[in-house]
Scaffold this motif. Structure first.
Motif, PDB file in Angstrom:
ATOM      1  N   ALA A  65       0.059   5.074  11.463  1.00  0.00           N
ATOM      2  CA  ALA A  65       0.963   5.902  12.267  1.00  0.00           C
ATOM      3  C   ALA A  65       2.253   6.151  11.485  1.00  0.00           C
ATOM      4  N   PRO A  66       2.985   7.202  11.840  1.00  0.00           N
ATOM      5  CA  PRO A  66       4.264   7.456  11.155  1.00  0.00           C
ATOM      6  C   PRO A  66       5.188   6.238  11.160  1.00  0.00           C
ATOM      7  N   SER A  67       5.211   5.501  12.252  1.00  0.00           N
ATOM      8  CA  SER A  67       6.101   4.338  12.319  1.00  0.00           C
ATOM      9  C   SER A  67       5.739   3.295  11.263  1.00  0.00           C
ATOM     10  N   ASN A  68       4.444   3.156  10.941  1.00  0.00           N
ATOM     11  CA  ASN A  68       4.037   2.221   9.876  1.00  0.00           C
ATOM     12  C   ASN A  68       4.658   2.616   8.542  1.00  0.00           C
ATOM     13  N   ILE A  69       4.605   3.898   8.236  1.00  0.00           N
ATOM     14  CA  ILE A  69       5.128   4.393   6.966  1.00  0.00           C
ATOM     15  C   ILE A  69       6.643   4.244   6.926  1.00  0.00           C
ATOM     16  N   TYR A  70       7.309   4.666   7.996  1.00  0.00           N
ATOM     17  CA  TYR A  70       8.775   4.602   8.005  1.00  0.00           C
ATOM     18  C   TYR A  70       9.287   3.168   7.966  1.00  0.00           C
ATOM     19  N   ARG A  71       8.622   2.248   8.651  1.00  0.00           N
ATOM     20  CA  ARG A  71       9.040   0.836   8.585  1.00  0.00           C
ATOM     21  C   ARG A  71       8.886   0.305   7.170  1.00  0.00           C
ATOM     22  N   ALA A  72       7.761   0.624   6.534  1.00  0.00           N
ATOM     23  CA  ALA A  72       7.539   0.166   5.157  1.00  0.00           C
ATOM     24  C   ALA A  72       8.574   0.780   4.216  1.00  0.00           C
ATOM     25  N   LEU A  73       8.835   2.075   4.344  1.00  0.00           N
ATOM     26  CA  LEU A  73       9.823   2.729   3.486  1.00  0.00           C
ATOM     27  C   LEU A  73      11.218   2.156   3.714  1.00  0.00           C
ATOM     28  N   HIS A  74      11.562   1.879   4.974  1.00  0.00           N
ATOM     29  CA  HIS A  74      12.868   1.281   5.276  1.00  0.00           C
ATOM     30  C   HIS A  74      12.995  -0.082   4.585  1.00  0.00           C
ATOM     31  N   GLN A 129       0.827  -1.204   0.000  1.00  0.00           N
ATOM     32  CA  GLN A 129       0.000   0.000   0.000  1.00  0.00           C
ATOM     33  C   GLN A 129       0.866   1.260   0.000  1.00  0.00           C
ATOM     34  N   VAL A 130       1.933   1.267   0.789  1.00  0.00           N
ATOM     35  CA  VAL A 130       2.841   2.416   0.804  1.00  0.00           C
ATOM     36  C   VAL A 130       3.471   2.595  -0.578  1.00  0.00           C
ATOM     37  N   LEU A 131       3.893   1.502  -1.195  1.00  0.00           N
ATOM     38  CA  LEU A 131       4.486   1.582  -2.530  1.00  0.00           C
ATOM     39  C   LEU A 131       3.466   2.074  -3.545  1.00  0.00           C
ATOM     40  N   VAL A 132       2.242   1.579  -3.470  1.00  0.00           N
ATOM     41  CA  VAL A 132       1.179   2.033  -4.383  1.00  0.00           C
ATOM     42  C   VAL A 132       0.927   3.529  -4.208  1.00  0.00           C
ATOM     43  N   LEU A 133       0.878   3.984  -2.956  1.00  0.00           N
ATOM     44  CA  LEU A 133       0.662   5.410  -2.700  1.00  0.00           C
ATOM     45  C   LEU A 133       1.806   6.246  -3.276  1.00  0.00           C
ATOM     46  N   LEU A 134       3.034   5.767  -3.116  1.00  0.00           N
ATOM     47  CA  LEU A 134       4.181   6.482  -3.661  1.00  0.00           C
ATOM     48  C   LEU A 134       4.096   6.535  -5.191  1.00  0.00           C
ATOM     49  N   LEU A 135       3.767   5.426  -5.802  1.00  0.00           N
ATOM     50  CA  LEU A 135       3.647   5.379  -7.257  1.00  0.00           C
ATOM     51  C   LEU A 135       2.512   6.276  -7.747  1.00  0.00           C
ATOM     52  N   SER A 136       1.429   6.344  -6.969  1.00  0.00           N
ATOM     53  CA  SER A 136       0.283   7.172  -7.373  1.00  0.00           C
ATOM     54  C   SER A 136       0.626   8.663  -7.321  1.00  0.00           C
ATOM     55  N   ARG A 137       1.679   9.008  -6.614  1.00  0.00           N
ATOM     56  CA  ARG A 137       2.132  10.408  -6.527  1.00  0.00           C
ATOM     57  C   ARG A 137       3.302  10.665  -7.466  1.00  0.00           C
ATOM     58  N   GLY A 138       3.379   9.886  -8.522  1.00  0.00           N
ATOM     59  CA  GLY A 138       4.433  10.092  -9.506  1.00  0.00           C
ATOM     60  C   GLY A 138       5.751   9.463  -9.131  1.00  0.00           C
ATOM     61  N   GLY A 139       5.757   8.641  -8.071  1.00  0.00           N
ATOM     62  CA  GLY A 139       6.971   7.940  -7.668  1.00  0.00           C
ATOM     63  C   GLY A 139       7.864   8.706  -6.721  1.00  0.00           C
ATOM     64  N   ARG A 140       7.411   9.864  -6.231  1.00  0.00           N
ATOM     65  CA  ARG A 140       8.255  10.653  -5.319  1.00  0.00           C
ATOM     66  C   ARG A 140       7.384  11.477  -4.386  1.00  0.00           C
ATOM     67  N   ASP A 141       7.641  11.356  -3.058  1.00  0.00           N
ATOM     68  CA  ASP A 141       6.928  12.174  -2.084  1.00  0.00           C
ATOM     69  C   ASP A 141       7.549  12.034  -0.706  1.00  0.00           C
ATOM     70  N   THR A 142       7.033  12.819   0.233  1.00  0.00           N
ATOM     71  CA  THR A 142       7.530  12.771   1.606  1.00  0.00           C
ATOM     72  C   THR A 142       6.801  11.683   2.380  1.00  0.00           C
ATOM     73  N   ALA A 143       7.402  11.261   3.471  1.00  0.00           N
ATOM     74  CA  ALA A 143       6.780  10.253   4.328  1.00  0.00           C
ATOM     75  C   ALA A 143       5.472  10.778   4.916  1.00  0.00           C
ATOM     76  N   TYR A 144       5.440  12.049   5.260  1.00  0.00           N
ATOM     77  CA  TYR A 144       4.220  12.576   5.880  1.00  0.00           C
ATOM     78  C   TYR A 144       3.085  12.732   4.886  1.00  0.00           C
ATOM     79  N   GLN A 145       3.386  12.999   3.633  1.00  0.00           N
ATOM     80  CA  GLN A 145       2.315  13.017   2.633  1.00  0.00           C
ATOM     81  C   GLN A 145       1.796  11.599   2.427  1.00  0.00           C
ATOM     82  N   LEU A 146       2.698  10.623   2.425  1.00  0.00           N
ATOM     83  CA  LEU A 146       2.275   9.232   2.307  1.00  0.00           C
ATOM     84  C   LEU A 146       1.427   8.827   3.505  1.00  0.00           C
ATOM     85  N   LEU A 147       1.790   9.302   4.697  1.00  0.00           N
ATOM     86  CA  LEU A 147       0.999   9.025   5.896  1.00  0.00           C
ATOM     87  C   LEU A 147      -0.408   9.603   5.754  1.00  0.00           C
ATOM     88  N   GLU A 148      -0.496  10.834   5.269  1.00  0.00           N
ATOM     89  CA  GLU A 148      -1.807  11.450   5.074  1.00  0.00           C
ATOM     90  C   GLU A 148      -2.653  10.644   4.088  1.00  0.00           C
TER      91      GLU A 148
END
Length: 149
Positions: A60-69, A31-50
Motif C-alpha cells: 500500500a502507499p503507506s508502506n512505501i511512505y513509511r519506509a521512505l520516511h 526492499q524499498v531501498l533496493v527498488l530505488l537503487l534499481s531505478r538508478g537511485g531516483r524515482d517517485t513513491a508511486y513508481q516504487l509502489l508499482e
C-alpha cells in the motif's frame, strides 16, 4: 546507482548506519531501498509502489511512505520537492546539498557546497535557529537541454 556490487555496498553501509543509531533496516525498508537503487537511485513513491506490488501484491502507499520516511531519517534518501522524487544518497551527513533540477528533462544533479553550508548555518545562528539538515533546490536547464557545452 547501478550494478549488483554497488547496490550491495550501499546496503551494507545502510545496515551499518541504521545499527549505529539503534535501528534496523527491516525487509520492507530494504526492499524499498533496493527498488530505488534499481531505478538508478531516483524515482517517485508511486513508481516504487508499482514496483513493490510486483513483489508484494498487498503493498500500500503507506508502506512505501513509511519506509521512505525512515530512510530519510537515517540519511539514506533525500526528497527532491521540485520533482516529487526520492533520491538515494550516502555519506552526506552534515553537508549542504544543492539539487540542480532541469525544468525540461527533470534530471537532478547534486552538488555539495561547504561555503553555502557555513553561510546558512551562520544565518541560522543569528536567528537562534538550530539546523537539522540542509538542501537547496535550483531550477533551470541542464547542459543538454540548454544547448551549452
Amino acid at each position: 546507482m547501478t550494478g549488483i556490487r554497488a547496490t550491495n555496498s550501499f546496503l551494507r553501509r545502510a545496515d551499518a548506519r541504521c545499527a549505529l543509531h539503534g535501528h534496523r533496516l527491516t525487509p520492507q525498508r530494504r526492499q524499498v531501498l533496493v527498488l530505488l537503487l534499481s531505478r538508478g537511485g531516483r524515482d517517485t513513491a508511486y513508481q516504487l509502489l508499482e514496483d513493490m506490488r510486483a513483489v508484494r501484491t498487498n503493498a500500500a502507499p503507506s508502506n512505501i511512505y513509511r519506509a521512505l520516511h525512515f530512510l530519510m531519517e537515517q540519511g539514506l534518501v533525500r526528497r527532491v520537492a521540485t520533482t516529487s522524487t526520492f533520491m538515494a544518497c550516502g555519506d552526506v551527513v552534515g553537508q549542504h546539498e544543492v539539487f540542480m533540477v532541469c525544468k525540461r528533462c527533470g534530471s537532478v544533479s547534486v552538488v555539495h557546497d561547504e561555503a553555502l553550508r557555513r553561510t546558512l548555518e551562520g544565518a541560522a545562528r543569528t536567528a537562534h535557529f538550530v539546523v537539522d539538515g540542509q538542501e537547496t533546490e535550483i531550477r533551470g536547464l541542464c547542459e543538454s537541454c540548454s544547448g551549452a557545452g
